[in-house]
Design a protein around this motif. Structure first.
Motif, short mmCIF file in Angstrom:
data_model
loop_
_atom_site.label_atom_id
_atom_site.label_comp_id
_atom_site.label_asym_id
_atom_site.label_seq_id
_atom_site.Cartn_x
_atom_site.Cartn_y
_atom_site.Cartn_z
N SER A 253 0.82 -1.21 0.00
CA SER A 253 0.00 0.00 0.00
C SER A 253 0.86 1.26 0.00
CB SER A 253 -0.93 -0.01 1.23
OG SER A 253 -1.69 1.17 1.30
N VAL A 254 1.90 1.27 0.83
CA VAL A 254 2.75 2.45 0.95
C VAL A 254 3.64 2.63 -0.28
CG1 VAL A 254 4.63 3.50 2.27
CG2 VAL A 254 2.74 2.40 3.47
N LEU A 255 4.34 1.56 -0.67
CA LEU A 255 5.30 1.68 -1.76
C LEU A 255 4.63 1.87 -3.12
CD1 LEU A 255 7.95 -0.97 -0.63
CD2 LEU A 255 8.05 1.52 -0.39
N ASN A 256 3.50 1.21 -3.34
CA ASN A 256 2.79 1.40 -4.60
C ASN A 256 2.32 2.85 -4.77
OD1 ASN A 256 3.21 -1.30 -5.01
ND2 ASN A 256 1.08 -1.92 -4.85
N ALA A 257 1.83 3.42 -3.66
CA ALA A 257 1.39 4.83 -3.71
C ALA A 257 2.59 5.76 -3.82
CB ALA A 257 0.58 5.16 -2.47
N HIS A 258 3.66 5.44 -3.12
CA HIS A 258 4.85 6.30 -3.10
C HIS A 258 5.53 6.38 -4.47
CE1 HIS A 258 8.25 8.39 -1.37
NE2 HIS A 258 9.09 7.48 -1.84
N PHE A 259 5.62 5.23 -5.14
CA PHE A 259 6.29 5.19 -6.43
C PHE A 259 5.33 5.42 -7.61
CE2 PHE A 259 9.30 2.46 -3.92
CZ PHE A 259 10.34 3.39 -3.91
N GLY A 260 4.03 5.40 -7.32
CA GLY A 260 3.07 5.64 -8.37
C GLY A 260 2.97 4.52 -9.39
N ARG A 261 3.33 3.33 -8.98
CA ARG A 261 3.24 2.16 -9.86
C ARG A 261 3.14 0.91 -9.00
NH1 ARG A 261 8.21 -0.53 -10.26
NH2 ARG A 261 10.00 0.60 -9.40
#
Length: 204
Positions: free
Chosen positions: A183-191
């Motif tokens: 949830s965090v990394l997908n939102a943070h990197f936008g992919r």
């Protein structure tokens, strides 16, 4: 005549799934360590039940309400209040609220609470099928957790179902940590940095 211009303001709030899943992960990790006999006592489980299991998930529920996410709000809110109830029950059992309450405990009352949460989780599992597969796995594991807790509380093969609940709870912690990271990394990197699996697409 004066012309009036209409202005619309969009308020953007972050997805609270990360903090909600983190709260779920940490409380189940600590609580399962006690059930599995890796640690002893409940004194150090209670703070994590209150602050991570309860407050973090209730915070996520409030934020999900702002997203008009009924499913997320209900899930995080229900499980957040569950951990407040469990922490209070443990405090009663340990005598924190006095000897009268401690002496008047009937564990089967918890069994009925667990049964209610089992029924709740079963229909939430159906809803989770149309979110993502990581969340669906978490709900299936919560089903096994509440099945084990319910039967254990009612005294049905307590050793077997206590152990089943313990392993289900540890598994919830592991999968929830992955879900939090995704949830965090997908939102943070936008992919899609970590895959979470597409919805099943059965009901919608």
């Amino acid at each position: 005549m004066t012309s009036q211009e209409k202005q619309s303001v969009q308020i953007v709030t972050a997805d609270p799934s990360g903090i909600g899943l983190f709260g779920l992960a940490i409380v189940t990790l600590v609580a399962s360590s006690q059930k599995l006999g890796l640690t002893t006592g409940l004194s150090y489980v209670i703070p994590w039940a209150i602050f991570l299991g309860a407050i973090a998930q209730i915070f996520a529920a409030v934020q999900d309400a702002k997203h008009n996410n009924t499913f997320g709000m209900t899930a995080f809110g229900a499980y957040g209040f569950f951990w407040l109830g469990v922490a209070s029950s443990w405090l009663m059992k340990m005598g924190a609220f006095g000897p009268i309450l401690a002496a008047d405990i009937d564990g089967k009352q918890l069994g009925f609470a667990f049964l209610g949460y089992l029924i709740f989780t079963l229909f939430m599992t159906i809803g989770a099928m149309e979110t993502n597969k990581v969340l669906f796995i978490i709900f299936v594991l919560i089903d096994f957790l509440f099945l084990g807790l319910t039967l254990d509380a009612f005294g049905v093969a307590p050793h077997v179902f206590h152990t089943m609940a313990a392993y289900a709870e540890m598994s919830i912690a592991i999968v929830s940590l992955y879900g939090c990271g995704a949830s965090v990394l997908n939102a943070h990197f936008g992919r899609r940095f970590l895959p979470i699996g597409a919805p099943f697409g059965i009901f919608k």
